[in-house]
Motif scaffolding. Structure first.
Motif, PDB file in Angstrom:
ATOM      1  N   THR A  14       0.991  -1.082   0.101  1.00 24.31           N
ATOM      2  CA  THR A  14      -0.184   0.124  -0.107  1.00 24.31           C
ATOM      3  C   THR A  14       0.910   1.049   0.038  1.00 24.31           C
ATOM      4  OG1 THR A  14      -1.810  -1.235   1.237  1.00 24.31           O
ATOM      5  CG2 THR A  14      -2.010   1.168   1.200  1.00 24.31           C
ATOM      6  N   ASP A  15       1.776   1.198   0.657  1.00 24.96           N
ATOM      7  CA  ASP A  15       2.803   2.304   0.767  1.00 24.96           C
ATOM      8  C   ASP A  15       3.468   2.546  -0.625  1.00 24.96           C
ATOM      9  OD1 ASP A  15       2.573   2.841   3.403  1.00 24.96           O
ATOM     10  OD2 ASP A  15       4.555   2.231   4.135  1.00 24.96           O
ATOM     11  N   GLN A  16       3.732   1.201  -1.256  1.00 24.16           N
ATOM     12  CA  GLN A  16       4.187   1.667  -2.683  1.00 24.16           C
ATOM     13  C   GLN A  16       3.119   2.036  -3.708  1.00 24.16           C
ATOM     14  OE1 GLN A  16       6.079  -2.314  -3.838  1.00 24.16           O
ATOM     15  NE2 GLN A  16       7.597  -1.991  -2.487  1.00 24.16           N
ATOM     16  N   HIS A  17       1.913   1.462  -3.540  1.00 27.88           N
ATOM     17  CA  HIS A  17       1.011   2.289  -4.186  1.00 27.88           C
ATOM     18  C   HIS A  17       0.856   3.728  -4.042  1.00 27.88           C
ATOM     19  CE1 HIS A  17      -1.880  -1.698  -4.174  1.00 27.88           C
ATOM     20  NE2 HIS A  17      -0.821  -1.885  -4.946  1.00 27.88           N
ATOM     21  N   HIS A  18       0.954   4.230  -2.836  1.00 23.82           N
ATOM     22  CA  HIS A  18       0.953   5.747  -2.705  1.00 23.82           C
ATOM     23  C   HIS A  18       2.229   6.428  -3.409  1.00 23.82           C
ATOM     24  CE1 HIS A  18      -2.209   5.438   0.226  1.00 23.82           C
ATOM     25  NE2 HIS A  18      -1.826   4.780   1.012  1.00 23.82           N
TER      26      HIS A  18
END
Length: 191
Positions: A14-18
């Motif tokens: 999810t951090d990578q999605h951001h």
């Protein structure tokens, strides 16, 4: 961005999605060499991110969540389409007159994909895997990312097996190409 060793796989991804969403936003405003550099960062992040998901997360989701096969098949189809478009944009180059419009379309598709992934696949995994399993999967994702290709290779397939077999040789080739590109850019700037 959370970087703790105790971070679980879903928080990591999810951090990578951001980060991916932020890069799309920065790219939309960038020009010249900055635009090329941001696009190369985006290509690398997307290629590594998707390879790791295909090797670690999707196989687990297939086994652990209700309708896992259907959910994962839909995400893999979206990922394959994004890989093809990303490869086309890479070949086209940031200076091409159609680049910005096609990049905006890709950004919309990737953001929708990430949202569906978080809502359907990630939330179901959080309910069906223990916190310890999710932490261990984060380590597996980091290992997969270390050997993942740095460019999209849409013809290599999107299965875990395809990524494990084709990924390391492609990653080596990609990293050599990255090194040559970086060397050329650094020496061209000195001229």
């Amino acid at each position: 961005m959370t970087t703790s060793i105790k971070q679980d796989v879903l928080d990591l991804l999810t951090d990578q999605h951001h980060e991916i969403k932020a890069l799309f936003g920065q790219l939309a405003r960038a020009q010249g060499a900055d635009k090329r550099e941001l696009f190369e960062r985006l290509v690398r992040l997307l290629a590594i991110h998707e390879s790791a998901e295909e090797i670690v997360v999707h196989p687990t989701a297939r086994r652990r969540i209700a309708q896992g096969e259907k959910v994962v098949a839909n995400r893999e189809h979206e990922e394959d389409q994004a890989k093809r478009e990303l490869a086309a944009l890479y070949d086209m180059g940031v200076e091409h007159p159609d680049f910005d419009a096609r990049l905006a379309s890709l950004a919309e598709a990737v953001i929708q994909h990430a949202t569906r992934e978080e809502l359907e696949e990630f939330s179901a995994l959080r309910q069906n895997a223990s916190p310890e399993q999710l932490r261990l999967m984060a380590g597996a994702v980091r290992a997969a990312e270390a050997m993942a290709p740095t460019r999209p290779h849409p013809h290599s397939g999107e299965s875990a097996t395809a990524n494990l077999v084709a990924g390391p040789p492609m990653a080596l080739f990609d990293r050599v190409r990255d090194g040559v590109r970086d060397w050329r850019q650094s020496h061209h700037e000195q001229d």
